[in-house]
Write an enzyme that holds these catalytic residues in place. Structure first.
Site, PDB file in Angstrom:
ATOM      1  N   SER A  31      -9.980   4.874   3.261  1.00  0.00           N
ATOM      2  CA  SER A  31      -9.847   4.194   4.557  1.00  0.00           C
ATOM      3  C   SER A  31     -10.208   5.137   5.701  1.00  0.00           C
ATOM      4  CB  SER A  31      -8.400   3.744   4.773  1.00  0.00           C
ATOM      5  OG  SER A  31      -8.026   2.841   3.779  1.00  0.00           O
ATOM      6  N   HIS A  62     -13.434  -2.574   3.109  1.00  0.00           N
ATOM      7  CA  HIS A  62     -14.135  -1.784   2.095  1.00  0.00           C
ATOM      8  C   HIS A  62     -15.467  -2.457   1.773  1.00  0.00           C
ATOM      9  CE1 HIS A  62     -10.881   0.993   0.935  1.00  0.00           C
ATOM     10  NE2 HIS A  62     -10.090   0.004   1.264  1.00  0.00           N
ATOM     11  N   HIS A  84      -9.546  -0.987  -6.620  1.00  0.00           N
ATOM     12  CA  HIS A  84      -8.135  -0.625  -6.754  1.00  0.00           C
ATOM     13  C   HIS A  84      -7.476  -1.389  -7.915  1.00  0.00           C
ATOM     14  CE1 HIS A  84      -9.037   0.305  -2.517  1.00  0.00           C
ATOM     15  NE2 HIS A  84      -8.157   1.277  -2.658  1.00  0.00           N
ATOM     16  N   TYR A  86      -4.525  -2.590  -7.936  1.00  0.00           N
ATOM     17  CA  TYR A  86      -3.738  -3.745  -7.454  1.00  0.00           C
ATOM     18  C   TYR A  86      -4.578  -5.001  -7.256  1.00  0.00           C
ATOM     19  CZ  TYR A  86      -5.374  -2.219  -2.799  1.00  0.00           C
ATOM     20  OH  TYR A  86      -6.149  -1.828  -1.748  1.00  0.00           O
ATOM     21  N   GLU A  87      -5.889  -4.855  -7.274  1.00  0.00           N
ATOM     22  CA  GLU A  87      -6.749  -6.036  -7.146  1.00  0.00           C
ATOM     23  C   GLU A  87      -6.742  -6.873  -8.429  1.00  0.00           C
ATOM     24  OE1 GLU A  87     -10.568  -5.262  -4.904  1.00  0.00           O
ATOM     25  OE2 GLU A  87      -9.830  -3.226  -5.156  1.00  0.00           O
ATOM     26  N   ALA A 114      -6.441   7.419   2.064  1.00  0.00           N
ATOM     27  CA  ALA A 114      -5.354   7.365   3.043  1.00  0.00           C
ATOM     28  C   ALA A 114      -4.071   7.373   2.228  1.00  0.00           C
ATOM     29  CB  ALA A 114      -5.453   6.091   3.851  1.00  0.00           C
ATOM     30  N   MET A 212      -2.360   4.540  -3.464  1.00  0.00           N
ATOM     31  CA  MET A 212      -2.667   3.525  -4.484  1.00  0.00           C
ATOM     32  C   MET A 212      -4.035   3.731  -5.139  1.00  0.00           C
ATOM     33  SD  MET A 212      -1.442   0.297  -2.154  1.00  0.00           S
ATOM     34  CE  MET A 212       0.016   0.394  -1.106  1.00  0.00           C
ATOM     35  N   SER A 213      -4.524   4.962  -5.113  1.00  0.00           N
ATOM     36  CA  SER A 213      -5.865   5.207  -5.689  1.00  0.00           C
ATOM     37  C   SER A 213      -5.962   6.640  -6.187  1.00  0.00           C
ATOM     38  CB  SER A 213      -6.932   4.957  -4.609  1.00  0.00           C
ATOM     39  OG  SER A 213      -6.811   5.927  -3.584  1.00  0.00           O
ATOM     40  N   ASN A 236       0.622   7.807   7.680  1.00  0.00           N
ATOM     41  CA  ASN A 236       1.962   7.353   8.092  1.00  0.00           C
ATOM     42  C   ASN A 236       3.006   8.121   7.298  1.00  0.00           C
ATOM     43  OD1 ASN A 236       0.714   5.541   5.837  1.00  0.00           O
ATOM     44  ND2 ASN A 236       2.933   5.405   5.535  1.00  0.00           N
ATOM     45  N   HIS A 248      -0.592  -2.247   7.260  1.00  0.00           N
ATOM     46  CA  HIS A 248      -1.951  -1.775   7.011  1.00  0.00           C
ATOM     47  C   HIS A 248      -2.658  -1.391   8.312  1.00  0.00           C
ATOM     48  CE1 HIS A 248      -5.580  -1.206   4.766  1.00  0.00           C
ATOM     49  NE2 HIS A 248      -6.228  -2.117   5.463  1.00  0.00           N
TER      50      HIS A 248
HETATM   51  N1  HPA Z   1       2.118   4.159   0.585  1.00  0.00           N
HETATM   52  C1  HPA Z   1       1.141   3.887  -0.293  1.00  0.00           C
HETATM   53  N2  HPA Z   1      -0.133   3.928   0.016  1.00  0.00           N
HETATM   54  C2  HPA Z   1      -0.467   4.251   1.279  1.00  0.00           C
HETATM   55  C3  HPA Z   1       0.499   4.552   2.238  1.00  0.00           C
HETATM   56  C4  HPA Z   1       1.869   4.503   1.867  1.00  0.00           C
HETATM   57  O1  HPA Z   1       2.795   4.751   2.671  1.00  0.00           O
HETATM   58  N3  HPA Z   1      -0.175   4.834   3.393  1.00  0.00           N
HETATM   59  C5  HPA Z   1      -1.491   4.721   3.108  1.00  0.00           C
HETATM   60  N4  HPA Z   1      -1.681   4.359   1.834  1.00  0.00           N
END
Ligand code: HPA
Length: 273
Positions: A31, A62, A84, A86-87, A114, A212-213, A236, A248
């Site tokens: 990201s 994406h 990903h 989760y998709e 990210a 998540m990747s 974050n 997001h």
């Molecule tokens: N958790 C999981 N994946 C993320 C996060 C998070 O806080 N921030 C960006 N991708």
């Protein structure tokens, strides 16, 4: 032939009908870095949808294509948009593009993402050099019949993120005046952000960032002998660490805010490694 390997061969043949470009380095964009590929010397692009058998990403923001070109004279293949878990794809599909880039000839892989900061010393906008990862929360991409053509059944994972590359990345970051955290990336499945209890678990496991990747791609790449490095953009603080709820938009905003620096660093890394 093994079904997973057969699919890889079909995709590779489909690509080879369109280009004979041989990359030295592969780059996966996370990201905020999505438009990095627009700024390089592009030789050719191939949309994922034009590759027979290729899993196509559904996440907004994406773009789905391989970009072939040069960064400071280094031949690169860039994944603009990743797949990903989760998709809903099986793990073997999630790592298929990574393996394909290796099969195209790339010997080195740079992973970006990210991530949420788990370490209390981190703040949004920081970059973290990935020193190691924890994949306990996801299925291994190497489950199933081993692809002997790519690597061994029980691959060593004691140095997934190359020390040689990490040393170069630290030097390049210093030259650019970009400060780098260093830490362990925990991959969970998503798509929900974690609960505060899960973040405490990540921290007690020894994790510094969560996402998540990436780690599954790093595993598949190491399995086939690629040299791997990874950099996270801490977008974050993870769940429960601040008063704000996670969304997001915040992740995207932070990633966009520091994208300029991230791109500078990636360019220097490609040239340096
Ligand atoms: N958790 C999981 N994946 C993320 C996060 C998070 O806080 N921030 C960006 N991708």
């Amino acid at each position: 032939m093994n079904e997973v390997y057969h699919k890889l061969k079909t995709c590779l043949e489909s690509i080879r009908q369109k280009t004979d470009f041989v990359p030295e380095t592969a780059l996966i964009l996370g990201s905020g870095l999505g438009d990095y590929a627009d700024g390089i010397q592009v030789e050719q692009t191939i949309d994922y949808t034009d590759i027979e058998g290729f899993p196509v990403s559904t996440v907004t923001g994406h773009k789905g294509r391989f970009v072939f070109g040069y960064v400071k004279d280094v031949p690169v293949v860039i994944m603009q948009g990743r797949v990903h878990f989760y998709e809903g794809y099986p793990m073997t599909d999630v790592v298929l593009p990574t393996r394909l880039m290796g099969m195209m000839g790339a010997k080195k892989l740079i992973l970006t993402n990210a991530a949420g900061g788990v370490n209390f010393d981190y703040k949004p906008g920081d970059f973290m050099l990935i020193t190691d990862h924890i994949t306990t929360g996801i299925p291994s991409p190497l489950i199933g019949a081993n692809l002997d053509e790519l690597g061994v059944r029980f691959p060593d994972m004691s140095e997934v993120y190359s020390r040689r590359m990490r040393d170069i990345i630290k030097t390049e970051a210093q030259k650019l005046g970009i400060s780098l955290q260093e830490g362990v990336y925990v991959q969970l499945t998503g798509p929900a952000y974690e609960t505060p209890a899960e973040i405490r678990m990540c921290r007690s496991w020894g994790g510094d960032a969560v996402g998540m990747s990436t780690a599954c791609e790093a595993m598949a790449a190491r399995h086939m002998g690629m040299e791997v490095c990874g950099i996270s953009c801490i977008t974050n603080l993870a769940a429960g660490m601040s008063k704000v709820q996670l969304d997001h938009k915040e992740v995207q905003e932070t990633a966009d805010r520091v994208a300029g620096q991230f791109k500078e660093l990636v360019t220097a890394v490609i040239a340096g490694i």
